[in-house]
Design an enzyme around this catalytic site. Structure first.
Site, PDB file in Angstrom:
ATOM      1  N   CYS A   1       7.932   2.166  -5.506  1.00  0.00           N
ATOM      2  CA  CYS A   1       6.845   3.243  -5.265  1.00  0.00           C
ATOM      3  C   CYS A   1       5.877   3.626  -6.329  1.00  0.00           C
ATOM      4  O   CYS A   1       6.316   3.403  -7.493  1.00  0.00           O
ATOM      5  CB  CYS A   1       7.719   4.561  -5.096  1.00  0.00           C
ATOM      6  SG  CYS A   1       6.718   6.022  -4.598  1.00  0.00           S
ATOM      7  N   PRO A   2       4.577   3.673  -6.094  1.00  0.00           N
ATOM      8  CA  PRO A   2       4.005   4.032  -4.893  1.00  0.00           C
ATOM      9  C   PRO A   2       3.260   2.477  -4.356  1.00  0.00           C
ATOM     10  O   PRO A   2       2.680   2.735  -3.294  1.00  0.00           O
ATOM     11  CB  PRO A   2       3.081   4.867  -5.130  1.00  0.00           C
ATOM     12  CG  PRO A   2       2.521   4.579  -6.662  1.00  0.00           C
ATOM     13  CD  PRO A   2       3.762   4.121  -7.256  1.00  0.00           C
TER      14      PRO A   2
END
Length: 185
Positions: free
Chosen positions: A15-16
């Site tokens: 993430c992201p």
């Protein structure tokens, strides 16, 4: 596996980055097409579903195989898909179609159908309908359903033009269906 139009490899990214890569990949996906994202980040399950909703795409679902999450997102333009003119005259509510005596014909893409459909519904994606009409009885009552009523409207018109006589467009479609779902993932 589920049929998709475009695939994105986001394995090994945290993430992201799966969202960043998905956002970029969506620029090259045509409206209505399904993007498959392959990710190993467990957080991608919640992240991609939430991202899809905030930008107006349809998060169809995901499944996991040996630590790889396969996500399916259908590219949508809410302004055109939700406000598109529905012109087929004969319409029926979701509830009346489910309780009716006819065949429920689901014209969504195979991936959409696989992640949740009305029990007993027959799947013929809109793009395959012209080639597969011979699988349907022209005299049978047919309730045509899709996600919002737009594709089902077009399919109902196509069936009526081909001399099918008891056709109904189911409104508002699967977006408002709250009953039991079957899945074939």
């Amino acid at each position: 596996m589920i049929k998709s139009d475009v695939q994105l490899d986001a394995k090994g990214l945290a993430c992201p980055m799966p969202i960043v890569k998905t956002k970029k990949a969506m620029n090259d996906v045509a409206e209505g097409q399904v993007l498959e994202i392959q990710a190993t980040d467990k957080g991608s399950v919640a992240d991609l579903a939430a991202w899809s909703k905030t930008v107006g795409h349809q998060y169809i679902g995901s499944n996991e195989d040996n630590g790889v999450f396969y996500h399916y997102i259908r590219k949508c333009n809410l302004e055109t898909s939700e406000s598109a003119e529905k012109t087929f005259e004969q319409t029926i509510s979701n509830e009346d179609a489910v309780n009716g005596e006819g065949l429920i014909l689901d014209v969504r893409e195979a991936a959409e159908y696989a992640f949740g459909h009305i029990p007993g519904a027959k799947s013929i994606p809109m793009g395959d309908l012209a080639d597969r009409m011979n699988e349907l009885d022209p005299a049978q009552t047919i309730y045509v359903i899709c996600r919002t009523g737009t594709r089902s409207d077009l399919a109902a018109q196509q069936l009526a033009t081909a001399a099918f006589t008891n056709i109904y467009n189911v409104l508002p479609g699967m977006t408002a269906y709250t009953g039991e779902l079957e899945k074939e993932v």
